[in-house]
Write a protein that holds these residues in place. Structure first.
Motif, PDB file in Angstrom:
ATOM      1  N   LEU A 229       3.433   4.042  14.600  1.00  0.00           N
ATOM      2  CA  LEU A 229       2.494   2.985  15.083  1.00  0.00           C
ATOM      3  C   LEU A 229       1.143   3.245  14.652  1.00  0.00           C
ATOM      4  CD1 LEU A 229       4.237   2.379  18.586  1.00  0.00           C
ATOM      5  CD2 LEU A 229       4.602   1.331  16.472  1.00  0.00           C
ATOM      6  N   HIS A 230       0.710   4.614  14.779  1.00  0.00           N
ATOM      7  CA  HIS A 230      -0.545   4.654  14.231  1.00  0.00           C
ATOM      8  C   HIS A 230      -0.954   4.309  12.808  1.00  0.00           C
ATOM      9  CE1 HIS A 230      -1.117   7.145  18.093  1.00  0.00           C
ATOM     10  NE2 HIS A 230      -2.323   6.583  17.878  1.00  0.00           N
ATOM     11  N   LEU A 231       0.086   4.565  11.905  1.00  0.00           N
ATOM     12  CA  LEU A 231       0.089   4.156  10.463  1.00  0.00           C
ATOM     13  C   LEU A 231      -0.160   2.734  10.315  1.00  0.00           C
ATOM     14  CD1 LEU A 231       2.540   6.827   8.889  1.00  0.00           C
ATOM     15  CD2 LEU A 231       0.037   7.299   9.041  1.00  0.00           C
ATOM     16  N   LYS A 232       0.454   1.993  11.202  1.00  0.00           N
ATOM     17  CA  LYS A 232       0.640   0.402  11.124  1.00  0.00           C
ATOM     18  C   LYS A 232      -0.795   0.133  11.603  1.00  0.00           C
ATOM     19  CE  LYS A 232       5.427  -0.863  11.339  1.00  0.00           C
ATOM     20  NZ  LYS A 232       6.472  -1.335  12.354  1.00  0.00           N
ATOM     21  N   ARG A 233      -1.310   0.893  12.599  1.00  0.00           N
ATOM     22  CA  ARG A 233      -2.779   0.395  12.805  1.00  0.00           C
ATOM     23  C   ARG A 233      -3.841   0.621  11.671  1.00  0.00           C
ATOM     24  NH1 ARG A 233      -0.653   2.780  17.649  1.00  0.00           N
ATOM     25  NH2 ARG A 233      -1.711   1.986  19.590  1.00  0.00           N
ATOM     26  N   LEU A 234      -3.288   1.619  10.795  1.00  0.00           N
ATOM     27  CA  LEU A 234      -4.397   1.772   9.703  1.00  0.00           C
ATOM     28  C   LEU A 234      -4.127   0.810   8.748  1.00  0.00           C
ATOM     29  CD1 LEU A 234      -4.213   5.672   9.391  1.00  0.00           C
ATOM     30  CD2 LEU A 234      -5.867   4.444  10.634  1.00  0.00           C
ATOM     31  N   MET A 235      -2.784   0.260   8.687  1.00  0.00           N
ATOM     32  CA  MET A 235      -2.575  -0.821   7.540  1.00  0.00           C
ATOM     33  C   MET A 235      -3.406  -2.098   8.048  1.00  0.00           C
ATOM     34  SD  MET A 235       0.849  -1.175   5.640  1.00  0.00           S
ATOM     35  CE  MET A 235       1.882  -1.667   7.231  1.00  0.00           C
ATOM     36  N   VAL A 236      -3.233  -2.318   9.199  1.00  0.00           N
ATOM     37  CA  VAL A 236      -4.272  -3.347   9.738  1.00  0.00           C
ATOM     38  C   VAL A 236      -5.767  -3.379   9.372  1.00  0.00           C
ATOM     39  CG1 VAL A 236      -4.979  -4.609  11.989  1.00  0.00           C
ATOM     40  CG2 VAL A 236      -2.662  -3.910  11.887  1.00  0.00           C
ATOM     41  N   GLY A 237      -6.141  -1.882   9.356  1.00  0.00           N
ATOM     42  CA  GLY A 237      -7.510  -1.641   9.236  1.00  0.00           C
ATOM     43  C   GLY A 237      -7.827  -1.625   7.842  1.00  0.00           C
ATOM     44  N   GLY A 238      -6.941  -1.833   6.965  1.00  0.00           N
ATOM     45  CA  GLY A 238      -7.082  -2.381   5.406  1.00  0.00           C
ATOM     46  C   GLY A 238      -6.589  -0.990   4.536  1.00  0.00           C
ATOM     47  N   ILE A 239      -6.065   0.097   5.084  1.00  0.00           N
ATOM     48  CA  ILE A 239      -5.544   1.172   4.166  1.00  0.00           C
ATOM     49  C   ILE A 239      -4.074   0.571   3.598  1.00  0.00           C
ATOM     50  CG2 ILE A 239      -4.763   3.571   3.922  1.00  0.00           C
ATOM     51  CD1 ILE A 239      -6.862   4.084   6.002  1.00  0.00           C
ATOM     52  N   GLU A 240      -3.899  -0.053   2.375  1.00  0.00           N
ATOM     53  CA  GLU A 240      -2.689  -0.718   2.214  1.00  0.00           C
ATOM     54  C   GLU A 240      -1.557  -0.001   1.733  1.00  0.00           C
ATOM     55  OE1 GLU A 240      -4.252  -3.798  -0.646  1.00  0.00           O
ATOM     56  OE2 GLU A 240      -5.370  -4.782   0.885  1.00  0.00           O
ATOM     57  N   ARG A 241      -1.796   1.268   1.279  1.00  0.00           N
ATOM     58  CA  ARG A 241      -0.825   2.196   1.208  1.00  0.00           C
ATOM     59  C   ARG A 241      -1.077   3.537   1.744  1.00  0.00           C
ATOM     60  NH1 ARG A 241       1.692   1.143  -4.940  1.00  0.00           N
ATOM     61  NH2 ARG A 241       1.574  -1.193  -5.189  1.00  0.00           N
ATOM     62  N   VAL A 242      -0.425   3.919   2.850  1.00  0.00           N
ATOM     63  CA  VAL A 242      -0.590   5.136   3.653  1.00  0.00           C
ATOM     64  C   VAL A 242       0.607   5.691   3.780  1.00  0.00           C
ATOM     65  CG1 VAL A 242      -0.325   3.604   5.780  1.00  0.00           C
ATOM     66  CG2 VAL A 242      -1.864   5.460   5.712  1.00  0.00           C
ATOM     67  N   MET A 439       5.422   0.105  27.181  1.00  0.00           N
ATOM     68  CA  MET A 439       4.968  -0.519  25.930  1.00  0.00           C
ATOM     69  C   MET A 439       3.552  -0.129  25.487  1.00  0.00           C
ATOM     70  SD  MET A 439       4.610  -4.710  25.172  1.00  0.00           S
ATOM     71  CE  MET A 439       6.045  -5.058  25.868  1.00  0.00           C
ATOM     72  N   ASP A 440       3.353   0.039  23.972  1.00  0.00           N
ATOM     73  CA  ASP A 440       2.224   0.428  23.590  1.00  0.00           C
ATOM     74  C   ASP A 440       1.534  -0.929  23.596  1.00  0.00           C
ATOM     75  OD1 ASP A 440      -0.026   1.053  21.920  1.00  0.00           O
ATOM     76  OD2 ASP A 440       1.375   2.678  21.029  1.00  0.00           O
ATOM     77  N   THR A 441       0.546  -1.299  24.244  1.00  0.00           N
ATOM     78  CA  THR A 441      -0.018  -2.618  24.269  1.00  0.00           C
ATOM     79  C   THR A 441      -1.207  -2.369  23.209  1.00  0.00           C
ATOM     80  OG1 THR A 441      -1.578  -1.951  25.904  1.00  0.00           O
ATOM     81  CG2 THR A 441       0.339  -3.220  26.652  1.00  0.00           C
ATOM     82  N   ASP A 442      -1.805  -1.416  22.886  1.00  0.00           N
ATOM     83  CA  ASP A 442      -2.697  -1.377  21.943  1.00  0.00           C
ATOM     84  C   ASP A 442      -2.075  -1.622  20.653  1.00  0.00           C
ATOM     85  OD1 ASP A 442      -4.909  -0.470  23.949  1.00  0.00           O
ATOM     86  OD2 ASP A 442      -4.591   1.493  23.479  1.00  0.00           O
ATOM     87  N   PHE A 443      -1.049  -1.100  20.251  1.00  0.00           N
ATOM     88  CA  PHE A 443      -0.361  -1.598  19.210  1.00  0.00           C
ATOM     89  C   PHE A 443      -0.268  -3.076  18.869  1.00  0.00           C
ATOM     90  CE2 PHE A 443       3.802  -2.176  16.592  1.00  0.00           C
ATOM     91  CZ  PHE A 443       3.085  -2.157  15.696  1.00  0.00           C
TER      92      PHE A 443
END
Length: 493
Positions: A229-242, A439-443
């Protein structure tokens, strides 16, 4: 307060330690620059016996010793290999010969000498000068070349690494494999990141977490059960390959393929899907094999092999159930009948959960692989995008090799409304006190910002190392596996 009295073996070694000190030397050693790894030194030996070769400086631990008249033979090893030392009375000063008499098995020493092959062709170092680098006070295990006390070795891993043939080499291969995984992902332009190990919500997997407490904030926290879930947050932030390689913690059982603390890699690629992840998985594994082997065919057990040559097979989940369970996977009654035959509880259990248990019981043993099992029931994949032509099927694969699940991947769900609905369904029925019922509402908030369509992949690093090094227990490839405290009895069944 009285000191603990040393045993007789330790007492004898302490006498020798004091002898070293009486010679004006430090029994714990000092900096020893310029030494050559033993494996490299061996390559510099002359081809003919009886011919003096190059001077060499090496360091290592004493593993064997023996006498032959005025000659003393020692075998030492470092992390690259072993070599024989030859001490000749005529080549050493009186003080050096006396110092040699203080040596024991297990001591760490430095050697200056010259390379030579003996008449039997053994590569040896004829010693000119001996330096004590660390006096060992512990007696090596009896018959150290064939130590069988597995419990002792796991509790004292340093002994295992020193005295059990092949263990050090296997653990160094683990490092090579992990480095290869990183290099493959660098070649594919992925960015490595670090995300929190302490989570306010235990999310990303259906697993029971370890619970801890933060005193300053006075809140309950969970050791992470997944990286997702944290890695997906980073994709949202623009890190396209993480990606992240990190420790994950699950408060669950221990067996040959499970340890409560283990190493995972999770990878996410924007604008990809689960087929993208299949290609990447194959690259990761085959590149790792190339770092430790000259062939793609690796041994497994005593009689089997695994051929990792590509392309790997891709088989559909539902086809495998038909083939090995002998029933129609779309017929809940037929699946339930097979489940009962397998001793699987079906009462008040969702039909797709029953189907998955039937799959595990009847199919996995046949998946010698490597084989990608694709297209799972959507209801058991709450973080996965559904197939366009069939919303009951999730775009998910698991990689199996000899019945062991090695990797798990999805076309990632990026619809925040559906994701929230699926989380609610997954959590329904759990009590409010259940640590997995939050539930991870922040995600969800992050998903609403907009996450690109993506493929995601998780690989168990410990299991990967097991397969590539022909190891049949996860404890063999983890430096310090979790053990019950010494002397503590097993809990009642």
């Amino acid at each position: 307060m009285s000191k603990v009295k040393p045993n007789r073996f330790e007492a004898e070694r302490i006498k020798k330690l004091e002898k070293i000190q009486s010679l004006g030397l430090d029994p714990w050693g000092q900096r020893f620059d310029g030494h050559t790894p033993i494996a490299e030194a061996r390559t510099q030996a002359p081809e003919e016996s009886g011919v003096d070769g190059e001077e060499v400086r090496i360091a290592g631990r004493i593993m064997l010793r023996r006498k032959a008249g005025k000659l003393r033979f020692y075998d030492i090893k470092d992390w690259t290999g072993k070599i024989q030392l030859l001490f000749s009375r005529g080549d050493l000063t009186e003080a050096q010969w006396e110092l040699m008499g203080t040596l024991d098995l297990g001591d760490l020493i430095g050697i200056d000498g010259y390379l030579r092959r003996t008449e039997t062709g053994e590569i040896s170092v004829f010693v000119k000068e001996l330096t004590v680098l660390c006096k060992s006070l512990a007696q090596p295990p009896e018959k150290h070349h064939s130590v069988k006390d597995v419990e002792l070795l796991l509790r004292q891993r340093s002994l295992d690494l020193i005295y059990t043939e092949g263990v050090l080499e296997k653990m160094l291969q683990r490092s090579q494999i992990i480095d290869s995984v990183r290099q493959t992902l660098r070649n594919h332009k992925f960015a490595e990141v670090e995300t929190p190990m302490l989570h306010a919500v235990a999310g990303g997997a259906a697993a029971r977490p370890f619970i801890t407490h933060h005193n300053t904030l006075d809140i309950q926290l969970y050791m992470r059960i997944a990286l997702e879930l944290h890695l997906k947050r980073l994709m949202v932030g623009g890190i396209e390959r993480v990606y992240e390689i990190g420790r994950v913690f699950r408060n669950e059982g221990i067996d040959a393929t499970h340890n409560p603390e283990f190493t995972m890699i999770e990878v996410y690629q924007a604008y990809g899907n689960y087929e993208t992840m299949m290609d990447l998985t194959e690259d990761i594994v085959t590149d790792a094999i190339k770092t430790i082997s000259d062939t793609m065919v690796l041994p497994w057990g005593e009689d089997n092999t695994i051929d990792f040559s590509g392309p790997w097979e891709r088989k559909k989940y539902y086809d495998l159930v038909k083939e090995h369970a002998g029933c129609d996977p779309n017929d809940p009654a037929a699946v339930a009948e097979v489940a009962k035959q397998q001793g699987i509880d079906t009462e008040n259990v969702h039909p797709d959960v029953v189907l998955n248990e039937v799959f595990e019981a009847t199919c996995e043993e046949h998946l010698t692989g490597p084989v990608f099992v694709i297209d799972y029931p959507a209801s058991i994949c709450p973080l996965t995008k559904r197939k366009k032509d069939d919303p009951n099927i999730a775009e998910r694969f698991e990689l199996f090799v000899h019945g062991m699940e090695l990797a798990n991947a999805y076309t990632e769900l990026n619809d925040p409304l559906l994701q929230e609905e699926l989380f609610k369904t997954q959590l329904s029925g759990l009590s409010d006190e259940d640590s997995m019922a939050k539930m991870d509402t922040d995600f969800i908030k992050a998903l609403k910002v907009g996450m690109p369509p993506a493929g995601g992949l998780g690989i168990g690093i410990d299991r990967l190392v097991m397969l590539l090094t022909n190891s049949h227990s996860i404890r063999d490839v983890i430096y310090f596996p979790l053990l019950r405290p010494e002397g503590q009895p097993a809990p009642p069944e």
